[in-house]
Design a protein around this motif. Structure first.
Motif, mmCIF file in Angstrom:
data_model
loop_
_atom_site.group_PDB
_atom_site.id
_atom_site.type_symbol
_atom_site.label_atom_id
_atom_site.label_comp_id
_atom_site.label_asym_id
_atom_site.label_seq_id
_atom_site.Cartn_x
_atom_site.Cartn_y
_atom_site.Cartn_z
ATOM 1 N N VAL A 38 0.716 -1.188 -0.121
ATOM 2 C CA VAL A 38 0.150 -0.020 -0.094
ATOM 3 C C VAL A 38 0.611 1.409 0.133
ATOM 4 O O VAL A 38 1.888 1.272 0.305
ATOM 5 C CB VAL A 38 -1.032 -0.010 1.210
ATOM 6 N N PHE A 39 0.354 2.351 -0.468
ATOM 7 C CA PHE A 39 1.005 3.525 -0.853
ATOM 8 C C PHE A 39 0.150 4.854 -0.146
ATOM 9 O O PHE A 39 -1.134 4.696 -0.143
ATOM 10 C CB PHE A 39 1.596 3.876 -2.138
ATOM 11 N N GLY A 40 0.978 5.761 0.339
ATOM 12 C CA GLY A 40 -0.039 6.939 0.617
ATOM 13 C C GLY A 40 0.718 8.272 1.061
ATOM 14 O O GLY A 40 2.015 8.153 0.931
ATOM 15 N N CYS A 41 0.438 9.403 1.232
ATOM 16 C CA CYS A 41 0.956 10.660 1.325
ATOM 17 C C CYS A 41 1.079 11.025 2.816
ATOM 18 O O CYS A 41 0.129 10.653 3.480
ATOM 19 C CB CYS A 41 0.293 11.692 0.468
ATOM 20 N N MET A 42 2.089 11.619 3.538
ATOM 21 C CA MET A 42 2.101 12.010 4.564
ATOM 22 C C MET A 42 1.821 13.503 4.726
ATOM 23 O O MET A 42 2.525 14.245 3.912
ATOM 24 C CB MET A 42 3.483 11.627 5.352
ATOM 25 N N LEU A 43 1.147 13.980 5.649
ATOM 26 C CA LEU A 43 0.874 15.452 5.787
ATOM 27 C C LEU A 43 1.206 15.860 7.030
ATOM 28 O O LEU A 43 1.343 15.300 8.089
ATOM 29 C CB LEU A 43 -0.642 15.774 5.561
ATOM 30 N N GLY A 44 1.663 17.256 7.211
ATOM 31 C CA GLY A 44 1.928 17.903 8.384
ATOM 32 C C GLY A 44 2.552 19.149 8.229
ATOM 33 O O GLY A 44 2.156 19.985 7.371
ATOM 34 N N ARG A 45 3.270 19.728 9.358
ATOM 35 C CA ARG A 45 3.781 20.923 9.266
ATOM 36 C C ARG A 45 5.274 21.072 9.342
ATOM 37 O O ARG A 45 5.990 20.248 10.083
ATOM 38 C CB ARG A 45 3.099 21.884 10.208
ATOM 39 N N GLN A 46 5.944 22.095 8.814
ATOM 40 C CA GLN A 46 7.386 22.274 9.082
ATOM 41 C C GLN A 46 7.607 23.730 9.297
ATOM 42 O O GLN A 46 7.274 24.676 8.515
ATOM 43 C CB GLN A 46 8.190 21.888 7.541
ATOM 44 N N PHE A 57 -3.095 10.041 3.870
ATOM 45 C CA PHE A 57 -4.241 9.509 3.106
ATOM 46 C C PHE A 57 -3.476 8.557 2.146
ATOM 47 O O PHE A 57 -2.204 8.790 1.856
ATOM 48 C CB PHE A 57 -4.908 10.585 2.763
ATOM 49 N N GLU A 58 -4.266 7.899 1.483
ATOM 50 C CA GLU A 58 -4.055 6.785 0.605
ATOM 51 C C GLU A 58 -3.693 7.532 -0.839
ATOM 52 O O GLU A 58 -4.443 8.503 -0.961
ATOM 53 C CB GLU A 58 -4.851 5.714 0.318
ATOM 54 N N ILE A 59 -2.720 6.853 -1.613
ATOM 55 C CA ILE A 59 -2.522 7.308 -3.016
ATOM 56 C C ILE A 59 -2.625 6.314 -3.965
ATOM 57 O O ILE A 59 -2.501 4.997 -3.709
ATOM 58 C CB ILE A 59 -1.350 8.106 -3.047
ATOM 59 N N LEU A 60 -3.093 6.746 -5.258
ATOM 60 C CA LEU A 60 -3.175 5.668 -6.249
ATOM 61 C C LEU A 60 -1.995 5.571 -7.259
ATOM 62 O O LEU A 60 -1.468 6.570 -7.838
ATOM 63 C CB LEU A 60 -4.562 6.139 -7.010
ATOM 64 N N LEU A 61 -1.639 4.361 -7.510
ATOM 65 C CA LEU A 61 -0.518 4.131 -8.592
ATOM 66 C C LEU A 61 -1.029 3.099 -9.566
ATOM 67 O O LEU A 61 -1.715 2.195 -9.323
ATOM 68 C CB LEU A 61 0.565 3.566 -7.849
#
Length: 309
Positions: A38-46, A57-61
């Motif tokens: 499975v694959f997905g994106c990571m979000l946050g703050r820098q 959240f998940e991503i599509l390949l």
């Protein structure tokens, strides 16, 4: 902290909600019989050198392992409406170990190119999403060894080295720290331990707190009734008892300010939201179990009827 990781100038903090999301996505993929990678994106703050990974959240390949950038843009905008200021900090995948697999570097290079792509309109939304120019890559080992003490995950960043006069990209492990708040810890525990009985540490915590508040309220009511009886003349005044009551009252919290009300309502709403999410997760688990039983029953009946002919 990440195991076997090299030092980096970044201070990276990973929230457990991201790990729970990856594990949930992997479980759903396994039960549905799909590809268990499975694959997905990571979000946050820098902020400066501090990186905080908070959501995912998940991503599509596609079959050629090409990232659907339009889908990432659409999901990123949905998150931005709720969590303003967050950006896409990287991506994740699972595996049988914490080491990157063949082809992961190609996917990482696609993620690195996202900041340069034009952000097309999605469903009338033109919000600009921030993408990290140096995305991180998280690998979660979904087949850890029994009694493994180290965390089954590792963070990586892309680094360039010169080999025979030519630049070569490779993954370099980086250190990270697991960070969580009290509300998040209780909520994640409730989601992780959700079952048909609904038993979790959250319910035990709330039950104990309810009993304590109920007992405190009954004791205060007794003191209040005594003081009212003394005031009306029904009971004689006892100075020693009144002094003890005063000492007890001085120990009670007397917080009634606007700041307290705002903070209390914020904490209360967060707790309700996490409980609601746990209930949704419980319903999703029950639905998956029902579909799995239905598919197994259908397959058995289908083989039985085919055998008759």
């Amino acid at each position: 902290d990440g195991n076997k990781a090299k030092m980096t100038e970044l201070q990276i903090f990973l929230h457990p909600l991201v790990v729970v999301n990856i594990a949930d996505q992997y479980t759903r993929a396994t039960m549905s019989g799909k590809d268990t990678r499975v694959f997905g994106c990571m979000l946050g703050r820098q902020q400066g050198r501090r990186v905080e990974i908070m959501h995912s959240f998940e991503i599509l390949l596609d079959e050629n392992k090409q990232v659907d950038s339009l889908y990432i843009l659409q999901r990123g905008r949905q998150f931005y409406r709720t969590f303003e200021g967050m950006e896409v900090l990287g991506w994740y995948a699972n595996g049988s170990s914490t080491e990157p697999q063949e082809g992961d570097l190609d996917i990482h290079q696609q993620m690195e190119s996202l900041p340069d792509l034009p952000q097309a309109e999605t469903f009338g939304d033109t919000t600009q999403i921030n993408f990290s120019e140096s995305p991180l890559f998280l690998v979660l080992n979904t087949s850890p060894k029994d009694k493994q003490r180290e965390l089954p995950m590792q963070l990586y960043e892309n680094s360039l080295t010169i080999v025979e006069g030519k630049p070569k990209s490779s993954f370099t492990s980086v250190t990270f720290t697991i960070q969580t708040s009290e509300i998040e810890r209780i909520g994640v525990d409730h989601v992780a331990n959700v079952s048909r009985s609904g038993a979790s540490l959250l319910q035990g915590h709330l039950s104990t707190m309810h009993s304590s508040i109920k007992m405190l309220n009954s004791r205060i009511t007794i003191l209040k009734n005594y003081l009212e009886a003394v005031k009306s003349g029904e009971l004689a005044s006892d100075p020693s008892v009144l002094r003890d009551i005063r000492a007890v009252c001085q120990q009670l919290p007397a917080v009634d300010s606007n700041e307290f009300k705002v903070e209390f309502l914020s904490e209360y709403n967060d707790a309700l939201l996490l409980t609601y999410l746990a209930t949704m997760t419980k319903s999703a688990v029950a639905t998956v179990e029902m579909l799995e039983k239905f598919n197994n029953t259908y397959d058995r009946h289908g083989r039985h009827h085919r055998g008759m002919f």
